[in-house]
Design an enzyme around this catalytic site. Structure first.
Site, PDB file in Angstrom:
ATOM      1  CG  ASN A  12      53.904 203.516  31.300  1.00  0.00           C
ATOM      2  OD1 ASN A  12      53.139 203.812  30.382  1.00  0.00           O
ATOM      3  ND2 ASN A  12      54.775 204.374  31.816  1.00  0.00           N
ATOM      4  CD1 TRP A  13      51.944 198.116  27.418  1.00  0.00           C
ATOM      5  CD2 TRP A  13      50.579 198.370  25.651  1.00  0.00           C
ATOM      6  NE1 TRP A  13      51.312 196.920  27.188  1.00  0.00           N
ATOM      7  CE2 TRP A  13      50.475 197.046  26.107  1.00  0.00           C
ATOM      8  CE3 TRP A  13      49.810 198.768  24.545  1.00  0.00           C
ATOM      9  CZ2 TRP A  13      49.635 196.102  25.504  1.00  0.00           C
ATOM     10  CZ3 TRP A  13      48.964 197.842  23.947  1.00  0.00           C
ATOM     11  CH2 TRP A  13      48.892 196.520  24.415  1.00  0.00           C
ATOM     12  CE  LYS A  14      57.813 204.419  29.928  1.00  0.00           C
ATOM     13  NZ  LYS A  14      59.112 204.943  30.329  1.00  0.00           N
ATOM     14  CG  HIS A  99      55.578 208.337  33.747  1.00  0.00           C
ATOM     15  ND1 HIS A  99      56.687 208.800  33.087  1.00  0.00           N
ATOM     16  CD2 HIS A  99      55.788 207.022  33.965  1.00  0.00           C
ATOM     17  CE1 HIS A  99      57.534 207.794  32.912  1.00  0.00           C
ATOM     18  NE2 HIS A  99      57.008 206.700  33.434  1.00  0.00           N
ATOM     19  CD  GLU A 101      58.630 208.526  29.993  1.00  0.00           C
ATOM     20  OE1 GLU A 101      57.537 208.201  29.518  1.00  0.00           O
ATOM     21  OE2 GLU A 101      59.552 207.700  30.220  1.00  0.00           O
ATOM     22  CD  GLU A 171      57.819 204.640  37.092  1.00  0.00           C
ATOM     23  OE1 GLU A 171      57.800 203.500  36.618  1.00  0.00           O
ATOM     24  OE2 GLU A 171      57.477 205.650  36.448  1.00  0.00           O
ATOM     25  N   GLY A 177      64.020 203.596  31.562  1.00  0.00           N
ATOM     26  CA  GLY A 177      64.399 203.409  30.170  1.00  0.00           C
ATOM     27  C   GLY A 177      65.902 203.424  29.935  1.00  0.00           C
ATOM     28  CB  SER A 215      65.873 199.625  34.199  1.00  0.00           C
ATOM     29  OG  SER A 215      66.082 200.716  33.311  1.00  0.00           O
ATOM     30  N   GLY A 236      57.911 199.519  32.083  1.00  0.00           N
ATOM     31  CA  GLY A 236      57.861 200.186  30.789  1.00  0.00           C
ATOM     32  C   GLY A 236      58.270 199.253  29.670  1.00  0.00           C
ATOM     33  N   GLY A 237      59.512 199.379  29.233  1.00  0.00           N
ATOM     34  CA  GLY A 237      60.011 198.630  28.073  1.00  0.00           C
ATOM     35  C   GLY A 237      59.688 197.144  28.094  1.00  0.00           C
TER      36      GLY A 237
HETATM   37  P1  PGA Z   1      61.148 201.284  32.035  1.00  0.00           P
HETATM   38  O1  PGA Z   1      59.997 202.364  32.330  1.00  0.00           O
HETATM   39  O2  PGA Z   1      60.695 199.984  32.672  1.00  0.00           O
HETATM   40  O3  PGA Z   1      61.235 201.205  30.543  1.00  0.00           O
HETATM   41  O4  PGA Z   1      62.399 201.791  32.671  1.00  0.00           O
HETATM   42  C1  PGA Z   1      59.291 202.401  33.541  1.00  0.00           C
HETATM   43  C2  PGA Z   1      58.288 203.529  33.513  1.00  0.00           C
HETATM   44  O5  PGA Z   1      58.598 204.597  32.983  1.00  0.00           O
HETATM   45  O6  PGA Z   1      57.161 203.387  34.041  1.00  0.00           O
END
Ligand code: PGA
Length: 257
Positions: A12-14, A99, A101, A171, A177, A215, A236-237
């Site tokens: 997930n590149w966001k 998600h 966010e 999640e 994050g 994470s 994500g990251g």
């Molecule tokens: P993260 O994000 O791996 O940076 O914690 C995961 C996500 O939000 O899908």
């Protein structure tokens, strides 16, 4: 009896990426993923403007691509929205929906997430339905109630056959994050609960792929993915660095051996 489910790792590149750096990342991920075996599937969910680039660079590779959201509407006067069919036009096979966010910053309700899930399915894509509790909710013992309610809202609008085609990503919001992943035991406990809820919808639904996100790193991926109800990860990251992302994909392969 539970079947052996294939592992799935989705990036997930966001809101990250630019054309030049994406080209390197996508090319490296496609090359690295081609060495994976044991049916490990890999996908990347990119920002909309880069869908065509993902299609051009990943088409013909073993890596699938997708989007991070879709509109709850099929088409029409919805300025700024992107319909699931539009993403499907560019070969997108995955659509992240719900998600945390988006739930937090765009006030997406459980019902809206359910509609988005339906749109993704109608467009022939696999929705990755995200659910998860905040730290406060965990601390007050509300984790199962929160993730259960989020999941039920989606299952309510789907037939058993449709529900068998979704992917669910657990999640925990406090792990996203933050560098602070859930422990493998904590994640497995919630996954087992979610699996039981899915099974209530029907036998075919019990075996949907259930991803963990929050994470995930090369260092903790294998232990997480080795849990009986964890079928891979939403990353994500660590999906922004090919080396880390591919190491996580490799961990999925190791966990399925
Ligand atoms: P993260 O994000 O791996 O940076 O914690 C995961 C996500 O939000 O899908």
């Amino acid at each position: 009896m539970s079947k052996q489910r294939a592992k799935l790792v989705v990036g997930n590149w966001k809101m990250h990426g630019r054309l030049a750096e994406n080209a390197t990342l996508l090319t490296e991920v496609a090359a690295g993923a081609s060495a994976l075996q044991n049916g490990v599937r890999v996908g990347v969910c990119v920002p909309y403007p880069y869908l065509a680039q993902a299609q051009a660079l990943l088409g013909g590779s073993v890596v699938d691509w997708g989007v991070q959201d879709v509109s709850a509407y099929a088409q029409g006067a919805y300025t700024g929205e992107v319909a699931a069919d539009m993403a499907a036009d560019f070969g997108a096979t995955y659509a992240i929906v719900g998600h945390s966010e988006r739930r937090a910053y765009h006030r997406e309700s459980a019902d809206l997430v359910a509609q988005k899930t339906r749109r993704a399915l109608d467009a022939g894509m696999t929705p990755i339905v995200c659910i998860g509790e905040t730290l406060e909710e965990r601390d007050t013992g509300a984790t199962e109630q929160v993730v259960g309610t989020q999941l039920e809202a989606v299952l309510l609008v789907l037939s058993e056959d449709e529900a068998s085609k979704i992917v669910v990503a657990y999640e925990p919001v406090w792990a996203i994050g933050t560098g602070k992943s859930a422990s493998a035991g904590q994640a497995q406990q919630v996954h087992a609960f979610v699996r039981a809820k899915l099974a209530d919808k029907g036998a075919a639904v019990a075996n949907v792929q259930l991803l963990y996100g929050g994470s995930v790193k090369p260092e903790n991926a294998q232990e997480l993915f080795g849990q009986p109800d964890i079928d891979g990860g939403l990353i994500g990251g660590a999906s922004l660095k090919s080396k880390d992302f591919l190491a996580i994909c490799q961990a999925a392969q190791n966990a399925s051996n």
